[in-house]
Design a protein around this motif. Structure first.
Motif, PDB file in Angstrom:
ATOM      1  N   LYS A 124       0.826  -1.214   0.000  1.00  0.00           N
ATOM      2  CA  LYS A 124       0.000   0.000   0.000  1.00  0.00           C
ATOM      3  C   LYS A 124       0.859   1.262   0.000  1.00  0.00           C
ATOM      4  O   LYS A 124       0.486   2.273  -0.577  1.00  0.00           O
ATOM      5  N   ALA A 125       2.033   1.197   0.622  1.00  0.00           N
ATOM      6  CA  ALA A 125       2.909   2.362   0.681  1.00  0.00           C
ATOM      7  C   ALA A 125       3.693   2.559  -0.616  1.00  0.00           C
ATOM      8  O   ALA A 125       4.070   3.674  -0.947  1.00  0.00           O
ATOM      9  N   HIS A 126       3.944   1.471  -1.365  1.00  0.00           N
ATOM     10  CA  HIS A 126       4.754   1.530  -2.588  1.00  0.00           C
ATOM     11  C   HIS A 126       4.072   0.793  -3.738  1.00  0.00           C
ATOM     12  O   HIS A 126       4.621  -0.177  -4.267  1.00  0.00           O
TER      13      HIS A 126
ATOM     14  N   PHE B 263       5.734  -2.069  -6.380  1.00  0.00           N
ATOM     15  CA  PHE B 263       5.171  -3.420  -6.397  1.00  0.00           C
ATOM     16  C   PHE B 263       4.783  -3.820  -7.816  1.00  0.00           C
ATOM     17  O   PHE B 263       5.080  -4.939  -8.261  1.00  0.00           O
ATOM     18  N   ILE B 264       4.131  -2.921  -8.548  1.00  0.00           N
ATOM     19  CA  ILE B 264       3.743  -3.204  -9.938  1.00  0.00           C
ATOM     20  C   ILE B 264       4.994  -3.435 -10.791  1.00  0.00           C
ATOM     21  O   ILE B 264       5.020  -4.336 -11.641  1.00  0.00           O
ATOM     22  N   ALA B 265       6.044  -2.659 -10.569  1.00  0.00           N
ATOM     23  CA  ALA B 265       7.293  -2.841 -11.314  1.00  0.00           C
ATOM     24  C   ALA B 265       7.892  -4.220 -11.031  1.00  0.00           C
ATOM     25  O   ALA B 265       8.364  -4.891 -11.953  1.00  0.00           O
ATOM     26  N   PHE B 266       7.884  -4.657  -9.763  1.00  0.00           N
ATOM     27  CA  PHE B 266       8.382  -5.993  -9.421  1.00  0.00           C
ATOM     28  C   PHE B 266       7.578  -7.081 -10.117  1.00  0.00           C
ATOM     29  O   PHE B 266       8.135  -8.040 -10.642  1.00  0.00           O
ATOM     30  N   VAL B 267       6.261  -6.927 -10.119  1.00  0.00           N
ATOM     31  CA  VAL B 267       5.394  -7.931 -10.741  1.00  0.00           C
ATOM     32  C   VAL B 267       5.651  -7.991 -12.247  1.00  0.00           C
ATOM     33  O   VAL B 267       5.796  -9.078 -12.820  1.00  0.00           O
TER      34      VAL B 267
END
Length: 85
Positions: free
Chosen positions: A21-23, A27-31
């Motif tokens: 929720k904070a980043h 997170f989307i970039a990692f996925v």
């Protein structure tokens, strides 16, 4: 020296949820990073008919590290031969 107690699994799940929720963009970039490398490595291992590599890449989540090693080190040693009848 004693055994270091581990916090309950719920604590890790909660902290991961807070981090996501904070980043959200990170997170989307990692996925996306993982999906792209995993897809390329799975495609290559299927084309080379390497079922053990295919299974390992499919099951293990290493954030693209195993996939990159496979594509740039292992898969380069093999070529696909097309046999025409």
């Amino acid at each position: 020296m004693g055994i270091i107690p581990c916090p309950p699994l719920a604590e890790y799940t909660y902290s991961m949820e807070v981090w996501i929720k904070a980043h959200p963009l990170l997170f989307i970039a990692f996925v996306l990073w993982t999906i792209i490398w995993k897809g390329l490595a799975l495609w290559k291992s299927a084309g080379l008919r390497q079922k053990y590599w295919f299974t390992a890449i499919l099951v293990l989540n290493t954030f693209g590290i195993l996939e990159i090693v496979y594509l740039f080190i292992v898969a380069r040693k093999y070529k696909v031969e097309v046999v025409e009848n």
